[in-house]
Design a protein around this motif. Structure first.
Motif, PDB file in Angstrom:
ATOM      1  N   ARG A  88       0.718  -1.186  -0.030  1.00  0.00           N
ATOM      2  CA  ARG A  88      -0.118   0.000  -0.013  1.00  0.00           C
ATOM      3  C   ARG A  88       0.982   1.261  -0.077  1.00  0.00           C
ATOM      4  O   ARG A  88       0.668   2.190  -0.756  1.00  0.00           O
ATOM      5  CB  ARG A  88      -1.014  -0.016   1.099  1.00  0.00           C
ATOM      6  CG  ARG A  88      -1.892  -0.969   1.184  1.00  0.00           C
ATOM      7  CD  ARG A  88      -2.662  -1.573   0.185  1.00  0.00           C
ATOM      8  NE  ARG A  88      -3.526  -0.496  -0.279  1.00  0.00           N
ATOM      9  CZ  ARG A  88      -4.105  -0.225  -1.519  1.00  0.00           C
ATOM     10  NH1 ARG A  88      -3.810  -0.902  -2.384  1.00  0.00           N
ATOM     11  NH2 ARG A  88      -4.770   0.768  -1.698  1.00  0.00           N
ATOM     12  N   LYS A  89       1.963   1.243   0.826  1.00  0.00           N
ATOM     13  CA  LYS A  89       2.916   2.471   0.885  1.00  0.00           C
ATOM     14  C   LYS A  89       3.705   2.488  -0.470  1.00  0.00           C
ATOM     15  O   LYS A  89       3.695   3.695  -0.888  1.00  0.00           O
ATOM     16  CB  LYS A  89       4.048   2.172   1.921  1.00  0.00           C
ATOM     17  CG  LYS A  89       3.495   2.427   3.468  1.00  0.00           C
ATOM     18  CD  LYS A  89       4.672   2.319   4.276  1.00  0.00           C
ATOM     19  CE  LYS A  89       4.141   2.301   5.526  1.00  0.00           C
ATOM     20  NZ  LYS A  89       5.164   2.267   6.484  1.00  0.00           N
ATOM     21  N   LEU A  90       3.874   1.434  -1.216  1.00  0.00           N
ATOM     22  CA  LEU A  90       4.456   1.626  -2.588  1.00  0.00           C
ATOM     23  C   LEU A  90       3.686   1.699  -3.586  1.00  0.00           C
ATOM     24  O   LEU A  90       4.086   1.987  -4.567  1.00  0.00           O
ATOM     25  CB  LEU A  90       5.386   0.360  -2.831  1.00  0.00           C
ATOM     26  CG  LEU A  90       6.580   0.068  -1.681  1.00  0.00           C
ATOM     27  CD1 LEU A  90       7.238  -1.312  -1.948  1.00  0.00           C
ATOM     28  CD2 LEU A  90       7.496   1.151  -1.844  1.00  0.00           C
ATOM     29  N   GLY A  91       2.300   1.789  -3.494  1.00  0.00           N
ATOM     30  CA  GLY A  91       1.311   2.026  -4.452  1.00  0.00           C
ATOM     31  C   GLY A  91       1.342   0.507  -5.495  1.00  0.00           C
ATOM     32  O   GLY A  91       0.937   0.888  -6.601  1.00  0.00           O
ATOM     33  N   LEU A  92       1.711  -0.554  -5.168  1.00  0.00           N
ATOM     34  CA  LEU A  92       1.598  -1.679  -5.909  1.00  0.00           C
ATOM     35  C   LEU A  92       0.141  -2.075  -6.192  1.00  0.00           C
ATOM     36  O   LEU A  92      -0.649  -1.845  -5.210  1.00  0.00           O
ATOM     37  CB  LEU A  92       2.336  -2.757  -5.194  1.00  0.00           C
ATOM     38  CG  LEU A  92       3.819  -2.688  -4.817  1.00  0.00           C
ATOM     39  CD1 LEU A  92       4.322  -3.735  -4.472  1.00  0.00           C
ATOM     40  CD2 LEU A  92       4.616  -2.394  -6.288  1.00  0.00           C
ATOM     41  N   SER A  93      -0.046  -2.492  -7.244  1.00  0.00           N
ATOM     42  CA  SER A  93      -1.549  -2.932  -7.816  1.00  0.00           C
ATOM     43  C   SER A  93      -2.047  -4.065  -6.762  1.00  0.00           C
ATOM     44  O   SER A  93      -1.159  -4.892  -6.706  1.00  0.00           O
ATOM     45  CB  SER A  93      -1.506  -3.244  -9.260  1.00  0.00           C
ATOM     46  OG  SER A  93      -2.815  -3.766  -9.516  1.00  0.00           O
ATOM     47  N   ALA A 119      11.495  -8.926  -4.198  1.00  0.00           N
ATOM     48  CA  ALA A 119      12.013  -8.628  -5.643  1.00  0.00           C
ATOM     49  C   ALA A 119      11.368  -7.304  -6.258  1.00  0.00           C
ATOM     50  O   ALA A 119      11.675  -6.423  -6.844  1.00  0.00           O
ATOM     51  CB  ALA A 119      11.961  -9.790  -6.565  1.00  0.00           C
ATOM     52  N   VAL A 120       9.980  -7.637  -6.184  1.00  0.00           N
ATOM     53  CA  VAL A 120       9.168  -6.671  -6.568  1.00  0.00           C
ATOM     54  C   VAL A 120       9.234  -5.163  -5.946  1.00  0.00           C
ATOM     55  O   VAL A 120       9.233  -4.010  -6.490  1.00  0.00           O
ATOM     56  CB  VAL A 120       7.587  -6.898  -6.487  1.00  0.00           C
ATOM     57  CG1 VAL A 120       6.765  -5.807  -6.628  1.00  0.00           C
ATOM     58  CG2 VAL A 120       7.161  -8.082  -7.487  1.00  0.00           C
ATOM     59  N   ARG A 123      10.206  -1.349  -7.359  1.00  0.00           N
ATOM     60  CA  ARG A 123       9.562  -0.450  -7.159  1.00  0.00           C
ATOM     61  C   ARG A 123      10.263   0.816  -6.289  1.00  0.00           C
ATOM     62  O   ARG A 123      10.151   2.007  -6.805  1.00  0.00           O
ATOM     63  CB  ARG A 123       7.925  -0.589  -6.455  1.00  0.00           C
ATOM     64  CG  ARG A 123       7.127   0.411  -6.008  1.00  0.00           C
ATOM     65  CD  ARG A 123       6.809   1.295  -7.072  1.00  0.00           C
ATOM     66  NE  ARG A 123       6.352   0.757  -8.060  1.00  0.00           N
ATOM     67  CZ  ARG A 123       4.931   0.734  -8.165  1.00  0.00           C
ATOM     68  NH1 ARG A 123       4.016   1.745  -7.545  1.00  0.00           N
ATOM     69  NH2 ARG A 123       4.177  -0.076  -9.151  1.00  0.00           N
ATOM     70  N   LEU A 124      10.838   0.383  -5.729  1.00  0.00           N
ATOM     71  CA  LEU A 124      11.809   1.545  -4.823  1.00  0.00           C
ATOM     72  C   LEU A 124      13.015   2.047  -5.733  1.00  0.00           C
ATOM     73  O   LEU A 124      13.259   3.546  -5.776  1.00  0.00           O
ATOM     74  CB  LEU A 124      12.605   0.854  -3.689  1.00  0.00           C
ATOM     75  CG  LEU A 124      11.540   0.510  -2.450  1.00  0.00           C
ATOM     76  CD1 LEU A 124      12.408  -0.301  -1.603  1.00  0.00           C
ATOM     77  CD2 LEU A 124      11.016   1.661  -1.703  1.00  0.00           C
ATOM     78  N   ARG A 125      13.661   1.306  -6.510  1.00  0.00           N
ATOM     79  CA  ARG A 125      14.633   2.020  -7.514  1.00  0.00           C
ATOM     80  C   ARG A 125      13.792   2.749  -8.409  1.00  0.00           C
ATOM     81  O   ARG A 125      14.222   3.750  -8.810  1.00  0.00           O
ATOM     82  CB  ARG A 125      15.250   0.876  -8.322  1.00  0.00           C
ATOM     83  CG  ARG A 125      16.110   0.046  -7.295  1.00  0.00           C
ATOM     84  CD  ARG A 125      17.037  -0.913  -8.215  1.00  0.00           C
ATOM     85  NE  ARG A 125      18.113  -1.526  -7.108  1.00  0.00           N
ATOM     86  CZ  ARG A 125      18.740  -2.543  -7.304  1.00  0.00           C
ATOM     87  NH1 ARG A 125      18.300  -3.365  -8.503  1.00  0.00           N
ATOM     88  NH2 ARG A 125      19.842  -3.052  -6.447  1.00  0.00           N
ATOM     89  N   ARG A 126      12.576   2.470  -8.882  1.00  0.00           N
ATOM     90  CA  ARG A 126      11.812   3.263  -9.954  1.00  0.00           C
ATOM     91  C   ARG A 126      11.568   4.452  -9.232  1.00  0.00           C
ATOM     92  O   ARG A 126      11.560   5.545  -9.919  1.00  0.00           O
ATOM     93  CB  ARG A 126      10.596   2.448 -10.472  1.00  0.00           C
ATOM     94  CG  ARG A 126       9.796   3.384 -11.444  1.00  0.00           C
ATOM     95  CD  ARG A 126       8.607   2.690 -11.814  1.00  0.00           C
ATOM     96  NE  ARG A 126       9.193   1.541 -12.875  1.00  0.00           N
ATOM     97  CZ  ARG A 126       8.227   0.343 -13.087  1.00  0.00           C
ATOM     98  NH1 ARG A 126       7.247   0.595 -12.692  1.00  0.00           N
ATOM     99  NH2 ARG A 126       8.807  -0.487 -13.735  1.00  0.00           N
ATOM    100  N   ARG A 127      11.222   4.574  -8.135  1.00  0.00           N
ATOM    101  CA  ARG A 127      10.757   5.776  -7.526  1.00  0.00           C
ATOM    102  C   ARG A 127      11.923   6.376  -7.116  1.00  0.00           C
ATOM    103  O   ARG A 127      11.887   7.812  -7.347  1.00  0.00           O
ATOM    104  CB  ARG A 127      10.199   5.343  -5.885  1.00  0.00           C
ATOM    105  CG  ARG A 127       8.680   5.057  -5.766  1.00  0.00           C
ATOM    106  CD  ARG A 127       8.530   5.091  -4.377  1.00  0.00           C
ATOM    107  NE  ARG A 127       7.040   5.046  -4.441  1.00  0.00           N
ATOM    108  CZ  ARG A 127       6.369   4.973  -3.161  1.00  0.00           C
ATOM    109  NH1 ARG A 127       7.014   5.093  -2.035  1.00  0.00           N
ATOM    110  NH2 ARG A 127       4.874   4.916  -3.329  1.00  0.00           N
TER     111      ARG A 127
END
Length: 145
Positions: free
Chosen positions: A102-107, A131-132, A136-140
């Motif tokens: 939820r914090k990372l905004g994952l679907s 891994a996901v 996500r953190l790297r993309r942010r």
């Protein structure tokens, strides 16, 4: 009685899993998932199953080896206690994964199957989630730079 407690253990955790998988965006789900108290019913079953085999359980955890652990799980109460412990820790792990997602905004469409995998084979579910999470953190970080 041991068999019935073994059977009921998962059903005590199932409502919380169902909320995280099928109602992930409902505000009540986040409140429930944020509470470590969700595992209390499962830990109550664990206690009932573990107390009668406490000497064997203590031996298995204080001097762990495969034969001692095998002896513990050969006892109905020992196998039931180990099962209840796994269910409790898997639920806490699932709650952490849900809250992180939820914090990372994952679907929720991604997280639903990951949570189901975690119910069934938690180490694999956790590895995939981590891994996901890294992606996500790297993309942010990349977007913020």
């Amino acid at each position: 009685m041991t068999g019935a407690l073994f059977e009921i253990t998962f059903y005590l955790a199932a409502p919380f899993w169902l909320l995280m998988i099928f109602a992930p965006t409902w505000s009540g789900t986040a409140r429930v998932a944020a509470s470590p108290l969700t595992v209390l019913p499962v830990l109550a079953v664990y206690t009932v199953l573990a107390v009668p085999v406490l000497p064997e359980l203590w031996t298995a955890v204080s001097s762990p080896d495969i034969d001692t652990f095998r002896d513990l799980t050969a006892l109905a109460g020992g196998a039931g206690a180990v099962w209840a412990q796994v269910i409790a820790w898997d639920l806490l792990l699932g709650q952490w994964m849900y809250l992180q997602s939820r914090k990372l905004g994952l679907s929720p469409l991604l997280m639903g199957p990951l949570l189901v995998l975690t119910i069934l084979l938690s180490p694999f579910g956790l590895l995939l989630f981590l891994a996901v999470r890294v992606v996500r953190l790297r993309r942010r970080e990349t977007l913020a730079a």
